[in-house]
Design a protein around this motif. Structure first.
Motif, PDB file in Angstrom:
ATOM      1  N   ASN A  60       0.859  -1.181   0.000  1.00  0.00           N
ATOM      2  CA  ASN A  60       0.000   0.000   0.000  1.00  0.00           C
ATOM      3  C   ASN A  60       0.899   1.237   0.000  1.00  0.00           C
ATOM      4  O   ASN A  60       1.511   1.571   1.014  1.00  0.00           O
ATOM      5  N   PRO A  61       1.009   1.943  -1.129  1.00  0.00           N
ATOM      6  CA  PRO A  61       1.912   3.094  -1.200  1.00  0.00           C
ATOM      7  C   PRO A  61       1.511   4.254  -0.307  1.00  0.00           C
ATOM      8  O   PRO A  61       2.299   5.165  -0.082  1.00  0.00           O
ATOM      9  N   ARG A 117       9.984   4.345   5.190  1.00  0.00           N
ATOM     10  CA  ARG A 117      10.475   4.245   3.814  1.00  0.00           C
ATOM     11  C   ARG A 117      11.988   4.353   3.842  1.00  0.00           C
ATOM     12  O   ARG A 117      12.546   5.351   4.268  1.00  0.00           O
ATOM     13  N   THR A 165      10.276   0.638  -3.116  1.00  0.00           N
ATOM     14  CA  THR A 165       9.169  -0.316  -3.305  1.00  0.00           C
ATOM     15  C   THR A 165       8.538  -0.748  -1.993  1.00  0.00           C
ATOM     16  O   THR A 165       8.069  -1.869  -1.879  1.00  0.00           O
ATOM     17  N   TRP A 166       8.513   0.131  -0.999  1.00  0.00           N
ATOM     18  CA  TRP A 166       7.771  -0.145   0.229  1.00  0.00           C
ATOM     19  C   TRP A 166       8.166  -1.498   0.829  1.00  0.00           C
ATOM     20  O   TRP A 166       7.323  -2.317   1.216  1.00  0.00           O
TER      21      TRP A 166
END
Length: 347
Positions: A138-139, A146, A150-151
């Motif tokens: 979920n961005p 972070r 790409t999380w």
């Protein structure tokens, strides 16, 4: 020209050599300087445990073992050059330190078995949760820090802790301000408290075994290393993206003087692979396999580039990124087969 020929000769020789016979070592290499930086950062935080570092096939901690593996090519400038040519890039010092801090988080987790603590499990989740290489992220989540692109913290509780540790360790990181109001702040505060508790604690130091794949155990050639890493998108029919390509490029009848799409792709090939690989974290070989299909189809369709080259490059890069990200989520590229396939894709 002579220098290029000398490098090609040297490269072919290196590719044919066994990695275990290259005499690679951390000491005296670029890796030694990076490791010294990591140990300095740990010292600055009052931490006494220095995770052992060894050269291996990739970044990582052996499962449950407080060791840090670093890619072997970082120990030799010639191998770094081969890596840059094969993967369209090599880690900068800044990127390498990000990975080292992350792996140090794993090493501390394993060395002190922090994942067994009930508080750790309450905050990060169950360490025994299935570990999947491909995961949905979920961005917009504020529950995770972070650090790596790409999380990555959303992949697994083990990665969540390692990423949180890395942010906490990073010099100059004002994590209290940066994550103010985020649920992730609780995780950072927990790590801060936990590391104060551990302080100068020093667990048992272990050495890598054959199973941990140190360079001494890599009894295969440099070329075989890259062959083993290569993978491709599973495209069953190369006509899959013809409709998309006609949106990005023009028919030859509409732009008879335009540059061929195949030539355009050839000119921007390295740039597109590098940027898509960077933002998706997919292996460059996967992106190359997609672009190779795109090139063949663009040539077969006799497509041309319109007047706005920059716009075409943006669209093409966005298209490739979208395809790769969907592939990462589903591991499938192609027509859905029957109702079950459609339902699976919808989930």
């Amino acid at each position: 020209m002579e220098a290029d020929q000398d490098w090609r000769t040297q490269k072919e020789k290196l590719l044919g050599q066994r990695i275990s016979e290259l005499g690679l070592a951390v000491r005296g290499s670029r890796v030694e300087r990076l490791v010294e930086q990591l140990y300095h950062e740990l010292d600055e935080r009052g931490l006494g445990f220095r995770p052992p570092i060894y050269l291996s096939d990739q970044w990582g901690c052996p499962d449950g073992t407080p060791l840090i593996g670093v890619p072997f090519y970082l120990a030799d400038p010639r191998l770094e050059r081969i890596e840059a040519e094969m993967s369209f890039g090599v880690e900068t010092d800044e990127e390498a330190m990000r990975y080292l801090r992350h792996e140090a988080g794993h090493a501390y987790n394993y060395a002190f078995r922090l994942y067994e603590r009930s508080e750790w499990q309450r905050i990060f989740g169950s360490f025994d949760r299935p570990y999947r290489e491909r995961y949905r992220a979920n961005p917009f989540s504020r529950e995770h820090v972070r650090h790596i692109l790409t999380w990555y913290a959303q992949k697994h509780p083990d990665e969540d802790f390692a990423e949180t540790f890395a942010v906490w360790l990073t010099p100059g990181s004002d994590w209290r301000r940066e994550y103010s109001g985020w649920p992730a702040l609780m995780k950072l505060e927990y790590v801060d408290e936990l590391m104060r508790e551990l302080a100068r604690a020093e667990p048992e130091v272990v050495e890598p075994t054959e199973d941990d794949l140190p360079v001494e155990a890599m009894r295969y050639s440099v070329a075989e290393h890259y062959e083993g890493e290569a993978s491709a998108v599973p495209i069953e029919d190369e006509r899959q993206f013809d409709v998309d390509l006609r949106q990005i490029f023009l028919r030859s009848s509409d732009a008879p003087a335009g540059e061929s799409a195949d030539r355009f792709l050839e000119r921007h090939y390295r740039e597109i692979v590098a940027r898509v690989a960077f933002w998706t974290s997919e292996h460059p070989s996967v992106i190359r396999s997609l672009l190779d299909v795109v090139r063949r189809r663009a040539d077969a369709l006799n497509l041309r580039v319109g007047a706005l080259e920059a716009s075409t490059l943006i669209e093409l890069t966005a298209f490739a990124t979208a395809v790769i990200m969907l592939y990462r989520q589903t591991h499938v590229i192609g027509r859905a087969r029957g109702r079950a396939a459609v339902a699976g894709a919808a989930r």
